[in-house]
Motif scaffolding. Structure first.
Motif, short mmCIF file in Angstrom:
data_model
loop_
_atom_site.label_atom_id
_atom_site.label_comp_id
_atom_site.label_asym_id
_atom_site.label_seq_id
_atom_site.Cartn_x
_atom_site.Cartn_y
_atom_site.Cartn_z
N HIS A 153 -6.76 5.19 0.15
CA HIS A 153 -6.17 6.52 -0.03
C HIS A 153 -7.02 7.51 0.77
N TRP A 154 -7.12 7.26 2.09
CA TRP A 154 -7.58 8.23 3.09
C TRP A 154 -9.08 8.33 3.31
N TRP A 172 1.53 7.95 6.89
CA TRP A 172 1.95 9.10 7.72
C TRP A 172 0.88 10.18 7.71
N CYS A 173 0.35 10.47 6.54
CA CYS A 173 -0.66 11.52 6.44
C CYS A 173 -1.92 11.12 7.19
N ASN A 215 5.33 8.02 2.18
CA ASN A 215 5.93 9.30 1.82
C ASN A 215 7.12 9.57 2.75
N TYR A 220 7.71 14.51 -3.21
CA TYR A 220 7.42 15.84 -3.75
C TYR A 220 8.53 16.84 -3.46
N ARG A 258 6.49 24.18 12.50
CA ARG A 258 5.60 24.46 11.40
C ARG A 258 4.78 23.21 11.14
N TRP A 309 6.22 24.34 -1.93
CA TRP A 309 7.20 23.29 -1.66
C TRP A 309 8.41 23.56 -2.55
N TRP A 354 1.99 12.24 -10.44
CA TRP A 354 0.83 12.78 -9.72
C TRP A 354 0.57 14.17 -10.27
N TRP A 356 -7.29 17.90 -1.31
CA TRP A 356 -7.48 17.78 0.13
C TRP A 356 -7.79 19.12 0.80
#
Ligand code: GBH
Length: 465
Positions: free
Chosen positions: A120-121, A167-168, A222, A296, A311, A342, A416, A424
């Protein structure tokens, strides 16, 4: 209408190592790219870092008791790579693995199913210094790491997720640069995307070799619920481009054994994709026992008529995370918004679940993340009332329920997040938790949404709303 979720449905909550653990310098842990990034001035709002986060590393038992109090059937967490394999290569850290062994034992003692995410990143900084995800070798390092964790925990963890939201990692980490390691190169981002796919494939092979046959392997994507603003051909083409870059760049190799032809054409100006070697697609395909979907909010796109700039990801960055999508404009979807700005639109989740039901028939689905940030504050008595989050969760669970009624094979839902945490690039300014965290004292308080969710978990149904 009263509808029950299927028997055996996994009701859970999710977190990620860097967002909650803290203890950044304990045991044998070395810095990850998120330590480096967050300690670089100007990268994270308020200069926040995950050095302490919610101190979960020291409050593990208390946190598992909280999960038990909520009646959770499952807990999705991630393993910090630099905690268990400090340089990203070579032998495991005993101290690092011991933490996760203790966590898993605690969960099992409370009857909570552990769902383990390997990445997870938080790439070990040493691997980034050697080139990071744009380099092919990182995929091989990931497979070695997967093997090492599987050897240590494979006797008690059945549900494994390789990557969270590649993707992130690729496009926010190497494209727009709003996430670690903060690089800004379209080519690096596309190379990273492929090497993350390859890491998943090689990692899944390494897991299969080390795990008992009952183990189940997934990836958490995602995928974009992307809509075109009108049916005009230019707007529909904008939608196609974003769908390719957000979703099909991963599901193509995973489900169809190939990168989509339109993606290759859209990005031809940037690369000829010669970093995809023969054999890579075989390693990536046929690797999944389930597909994890993090959802989300939807996006709304159109052809950019007036050279409107793209954007970026809603955060400071001016560079686009969408290489090859020149001429696409992002619009604000209508409707209510969360503290992230969002928009709230549960039909996006229903649409995605139905889409993968069609495109990946027979593959079980799991909602691996869903939730919302709101400006939660304790009232005079210390209670935290978050009716907007209850409304958000209710609407999205209703969308899951409708998808199941429409034939989707959804096996679980993970809120979540279990608790407020390091969001982040937004630091601690955004609260996604069902549990409120007072960062000054690390005291945990159940929000009203946590009590509401506990009732859903206990009864297996949505209360009337
Ligand atoms: C997840 O990321 C993470 O897995 C989790 O760690 C995090 O805390 C949580 O969600 C909340 O952010 O179409 O350009 O507007 C979600 C990250 C946010 C990435 C929305 C895509 C929209 C991109 N996603 N973003 S754009």
């Amino acid at each position: 209408m009263t509808v029950n979720f299927p028997p055996g449905f996994l009701w859970g909550a999710a977190t990620a190592a860097y967002q909650i653990e803290g203890a950044a310098d304990e045991g044998d842990r070395t810095p990850s790219i998120w330590d480096t990034f967050s300690r670089t001035p100007g990268k994270v709002l308020g200069g926040d870092t995950g050095d302490t986060a919610t101190d979960h590393y020291h409050r593990r038992s208390e946190d598992v008791r909280l999960m038990a109090e909520l009646g959770l059937g499952a807990y999705r967490f991630s393993v910090s790579w630099p905690r268990v394999q400090p340089t990203g290569r070579g032998p495991a850290s005993r101290a690092g693995l011991d933490f996760y062994r203790a966590l898993v034992d605690d969960l099992l003692d409370h009857g909570i199913t552990p769902v383990l995410t390997l990445y997870h990143w938080d790439l070990p900084q040493e691997l980034e210094s050697a080139g990071g995800w744009p380099e092919r070798g990182t995929a091989h390092r990931f497979a070695d790491y997967a093997h090492l964790v599987a050897k240590a925990l494979g006797d008690r963890v059945e549900l494994w997720t390789t990557l969270n939201e590649p993707w992130c990692s690729a496009f926010l980490g190497y494209g727009s640069g709003v996430h670690a390691p903060g690089r800004t190169s379209d080519l690096a981002a596309l190379r990273a995307a492929h090497h993350l796919n390859l890491a998943h494939g090689l990692g899944a092979q390494a897991l299969r070799a080390a795990l008992p046959s009952r183990a189940r392997i997934s990836v958490a994507l995602n995928p974009a619920a992307v809509r075109a603003r009108t049916d005009a051909p230019g707007d529909l083409d904008a939608r196609r481009r974003i769908d390719a870059l957000a979703t099909r760049i991963f599901t193509g190799p995973l489900l169809d054994g190939a990168y989509p032809a339109d993606l290759l054409a859209d990005t031809a100006r940037i690369t000829d994709w010669s970093f995809v070697h023969s054999g890579d697609l075989d390693a990536i395909g046929h690797s999944l026992d389930a597909l994890g979907i993090n959802y989300y909010a939807p996006s709304l796109v159109a052809a950019a008529t007036d050279n409107a700039p793209l954007r970026a990801d809603g955060h400071g960055g001016e560079r686009s995370p969408w290489p090859g999508a020149e001429g696409v404009a992002f619009h604000r979807p209508p409707g209510k918004r969360t503290a992230m700005d969002w928009s709230v639109d549960p039909t996006g989740l229903h649409d995605l679940l139905m889409r993968f039901t069609r495109e990946a028939p027979g593959l079980p689905l799991m909602v691996t993340e869903n939730g919302a940030a709101y400006d939660d504050k304790p009232d005079g008595s210390g209670a935290v009332h978050d009716p907007e989050r209850i409304a958000y969760l209710h609407a999205h669970l209703d969308a899951v329920r409708r998808a199941i009624a429409d034939g989707a094979d959804v096996r679980g839902y993970f809120l979540w997040s279990l608790m407020d945490n390091f969001e982040w690039a937004y630091g601690y300014s955004k609260r996604f938790g069902a549990v409120y965290v007072d960062y000054a004292t690390q005291a945990r308080t159940l929000k009203s949404s946590a009590r509401w969710y506990a009732q859903v978990v206990r009864t297996g149904q949505l209360p009337p709303y």
